[in-house]
Design a protein around this motif. Structure first.
Motif, PDB file in Angstrom:
ATOM      1  N   UNK A 103       0.850  -1.180   0.000  1.00  0.00           N
ATOM      2  CA  UNK A 103       0.000   0.000   0.000  1.00  0.00           C
ATOM      3  C   UNK A 103       0.891   1.237   0.000  1.00  0.00           C
ATOM      4  N   UNK A 104       0.578   2.185  -0.859  1.00  0.00           N
ATOM      5  CA  UNK A 104       1.429   3.361  -1.025  1.00  0.00           C
ATOM      6  C   UNK A 104       0.573   4.624  -1.020  1.00  0.00           C
ATOM      7  N   UNK A 105       1.163   5.709  -0.530  1.00  0.00           N
ATOM      8  CA  UNK A 105       0.483   7.007  -0.516  1.00  0.00           C
ATOM      9  C   UNK A 105       1.110   7.873  -1.601  1.00  0.00           C
ATOM     10  N   UNK A 106       0.539   7.896  -2.817  1.00  0.00           N
ATOM     11  CA  UNK A 106       1.152   8.620  -3.934  1.00  0.00           C
ATOM     12  C   UNK A 106       1.373  10.098  -3.623  1.00  0.00           C
ATOM     13  N   UNK A 107       2.478  10.604  -4.136  1.00  0.00           N
ATOM     14  CA  UNK A 107       2.783  12.018  -4.006  1.00  0.00           C
ATOM     15  C   UNK A 107       3.422  12.419  -2.688  1.00  0.00           C
ATOM     16  N   UNK A 108       3.870  11.440  -1.897  1.00  0.00           N
ATOM     17  CA  UNK A 108       4.442  11.749  -0.579  1.00  0.00           C
ATOM     18  C   UNK A 108       5.963  11.618  -0.542  1.00  0.00           C
ATOM     19  N   UNK A 109       6.572  11.435  -1.699  1.00  0.00           N
ATOM     20  CA  UNK A 109       8.025  11.223  -1.726  1.00  0.00           C
ATOM     21  C   UNK A 109       8.815  12.446  -1.255  1.00  0.00           C
ATOM     22  N   UNK A 110       8.197  13.616  -1.314  1.00  0.00           N
ATOM     23  CA  UNK A 110       8.898  14.829  -0.882  1.00  0.00           C
ATOM     24  C   UNK A 110       8.428  15.323   0.491  1.00  0.00           C
ATOM     25  N   UNK A 111       7.580  14.556   1.159  1.00  0.00           N
ATOM     26  CA  UNK A 111       7.174  14.932   2.518  1.00  0.00           C
ATOM     27  C   UNK A 111       8.417  15.034   3.396  1.00  0.00           C
ATOM     28  N   UNK A 112       8.568  16.140   4.081  1.00  0.00           N
ATOM     29  CA  UNK A 112       9.779  16.367   4.882  1.00  0.00           C
ATOM     30  C   UNK A 112       9.382  17.043   6.186  1.00  0.00           C
ATOM     31  N   UNK A 141      -1.977   9.832   4.864  1.00  0.00           N
ATOM     32  CA  UNK A 141      -1.584   8.677   4.049  1.00  0.00           C
ATOM     33  C   UNK A 141      -2.775   7.765   3.774  1.00  0.00           C
ATOM     34  N   UNK A 142      -3.649   7.611   4.759  1.00  0.00           N
ATOM     35  CA  UNK A 142      -4.823   6.763   4.549  1.00  0.00           C
ATOM     36  C   UNK A 142      -5.772   7.367   3.519  1.00  0.00           C
ATOM     37  N   UNK A 143      -5.830   8.675   3.459  1.00  0.00           N
ATOM     38  CA  UNK A 143      -6.671   9.342   2.458  1.00  0.00           C
ATOM     39  C   UNK A 143      -6.141   9.104   1.050  1.00  0.00           C
ATOM     40  N   UNK A 144      -4.813   9.041   0.925  1.00  0.00           N
ATOM     41  CA  UNK A 144      -4.190   8.868  -0.392  1.00  0.00           C
ATOM     42  C   UNK A 144      -3.948   7.401  -0.746  1.00  0.00           C
ATOM     43  N   UNK A 145      -4.070   6.509   0.210  1.00  0.00           N
ATOM     44  CA  UNK A 145      -3.585   5.136   0.074  1.00  0.00           C
ATOM     45  C   UNK A 145      -4.150   4.412  -1.151  1.00  0.00           C
ATOM     46  N   UNK A 146      -3.245   3.748  -1.856  1.00  0.00           N
ATOM     47  CA  UNK A 146      -3.611   2.906  -3.000  1.00  0.00           C
ATOM     48  C   UNK A 146      -2.955   1.553  -2.795  1.00  0.00           C
ATOM     49  N   UNK A 147      -3.737   0.498  -2.861  1.00  0.00           N
ATOM     50  CA  UNK A 147      -3.192  -0.852  -2.768  1.00  0.00           C
ATOM     51  C   UNK A 147      -2.851  -1.350  -4.173  1.00  0.00           C
ATOM     52  N   UNK A 148      -1.734  -2.066  -4.271  1.00  0.00           N
ATOM     53  CA  UNK A 148      -1.255  -2.549  -5.560  1.00  0.00           C
ATOM     54  C   UNK A 148      -1.430  -4.061  -5.653  1.00  0.00           C
ATOM     55  N   UNK A 149      -1.889  -4.511  -6.817  1.00  0.00           N
ATOM     56  CA  UNK A 149      -2.158  -5.926  -7.035  1.00  0.00           C
ATOM     57  C   UNK A 149      -1.393  -6.428  -8.264  1.00  0.00           C
ATOM     58  N   UNK A 150      -0.064  -6.391  -8.212  1.00  0.00           N
ATOM     59  CA  UNK A 150       0.717  -6.805  -9.382  1.00  0.00           C
ATOM     60  C   UNK A 150       0.567  -8.291  -9.671  1.00  0.00           C
ATOM     61  N   UNK A 151       0.771  -8.630 -10.935  1.00  0.00           N
ATOM     62  CA  UNK A 151       0.763 -10.017 -11.392  1.00  0.00           C
ATOM     63  C   UNK A 151       2.198 -10.454 -11.702  1.00  0.00           C
ATOM     64  N   UNK A 152       2.386 -11.748 -11.765  1.00  0.00           N
ATOM     65  CA  UNK A 152       3.701 -12.277 -12.132  1.00  0.00           C
ATOM     66  C   UNK A 152       4.121 -11.744 -13.508  1.00  0.00           C
TER      67      UNK A 152
END
Length: 272
Positions: A148-157, A175-186
């Protein structure tokens, strides 16, 4: 679309969202072979002290040498991977890390975190100087505890971040407001800034969810100091020049199994 165009599009996505992906980069058979190598290395690592470091209950990280992954050359010469590295990190990028995360059945939610403190060049110039590529060993489902990732937070300081990596719980609503879960495949590959706030989630299934990690730096980023990658002389001599140009690691006669570094991240997550 050319490889250069793909690299630029990926760079724009990483600077905007902190993550991007290339679905179907490899075949399912290639990914299954990768998982076989991960499972073999994981069994070996857990059989000795320091072979695997905990990242929370029922969750482990293991660093390996390139020779332990049969598809290593395929991965680091994949046109999308090289295009993204060149576009984000420059033509002299350096491969510094190869490892894998294994959330087992029963793994719990990690605290929101980034993988290391923000470098000064990112803080002052908003320039990203490292990338993490991830490849799943399974077709991810909700029950497996997806990333699970919060997009756009890489520059949070913020000075409140514990050890520069762990935001206080009062920040969690962002982060919970922005959270996106990823479901990658092989066969899929993702590329992200490890500074983007993220976490592994609870694994309700009876399966593990192994994920390969490839870490790449811009020159001078310094993340190689956290890792112990090495290759044997025979393996080095057989590598394509394209790989040698970016793999700056010791060339040895015999590989030594890697003892995982007990980072602050591991210690904090062990209490999660």
């Amino acid at each position: 679309m050319t490889d250069t165009d793909a690299g630029v599009r990926a760079r724009d996505a990483i600077y905007d969202q902190g993550i991007t992906a290339c679905p179907g980069a490899f075949s399912v058979a290639w990914a299954d072979t990768m998982r076989e190598d991960i499972e073999k290395a994981f069994a070996e690592a857990r059989s000795r002290p320091g072979g695997a470091v905990g990242r929370g209950p029922h969750r482990y990280y293991v660093e390996i040498h390139p020779e332990q992954l049969r598809g290593f050359v395929d991965l680091v010469t994949h046109p999308w991977v090289t295009a993204v590295c060149e576009s984000v990190l420059g033509p002299e990028y350096e491969i510094v890390e190869l490892g894998f995360d294994v959330p087992l059945a029963g793994a719990v939610n990690q605290p929101w975190h980034r993988d290391f403190p923000m470098p000064e060049v990112t803080r002052t110039e908003r320039r990203l100087n490292s990338l993490a590529f991830n490849l799943t060993g399974v077709d991810t489902t909700e029950e497996m505890g997806p990333f699970e990732i919060a997009p756009g937070t890489q520059f949070d300081d913020e000075p409140e971040f514990g050890h520069g990596m762990f935001p206080p719980k009062s920040f969690y609503p962002r982060y919970e407001e922005r959270a996106v879960r990823k479901y990658p495949k092989r066969g899929d590959i993702s590329a992200r800034s490890a500074l983007t706030i993220h976490r592994g989630t609870r694994n309700y299934s009876d399966m593990s969810r192994p994920v390969l990690v490839l870490g790449v730096d811009a020159p001078g980023a310094g993340n190689s100091e956290r890792h112990d990658t090495a290759v044997t002389r025979a393996y080095w001599e057989a590598l394509p020049e394209q790989v040698k140009a970016h793999l700056h690691c010791p060339v040895v006669e015999t590989l030594t199994p890697i003892t995982q570094k007990h980072t602050i991240e591991g210690l904090v997550m062990g209490e999660a």
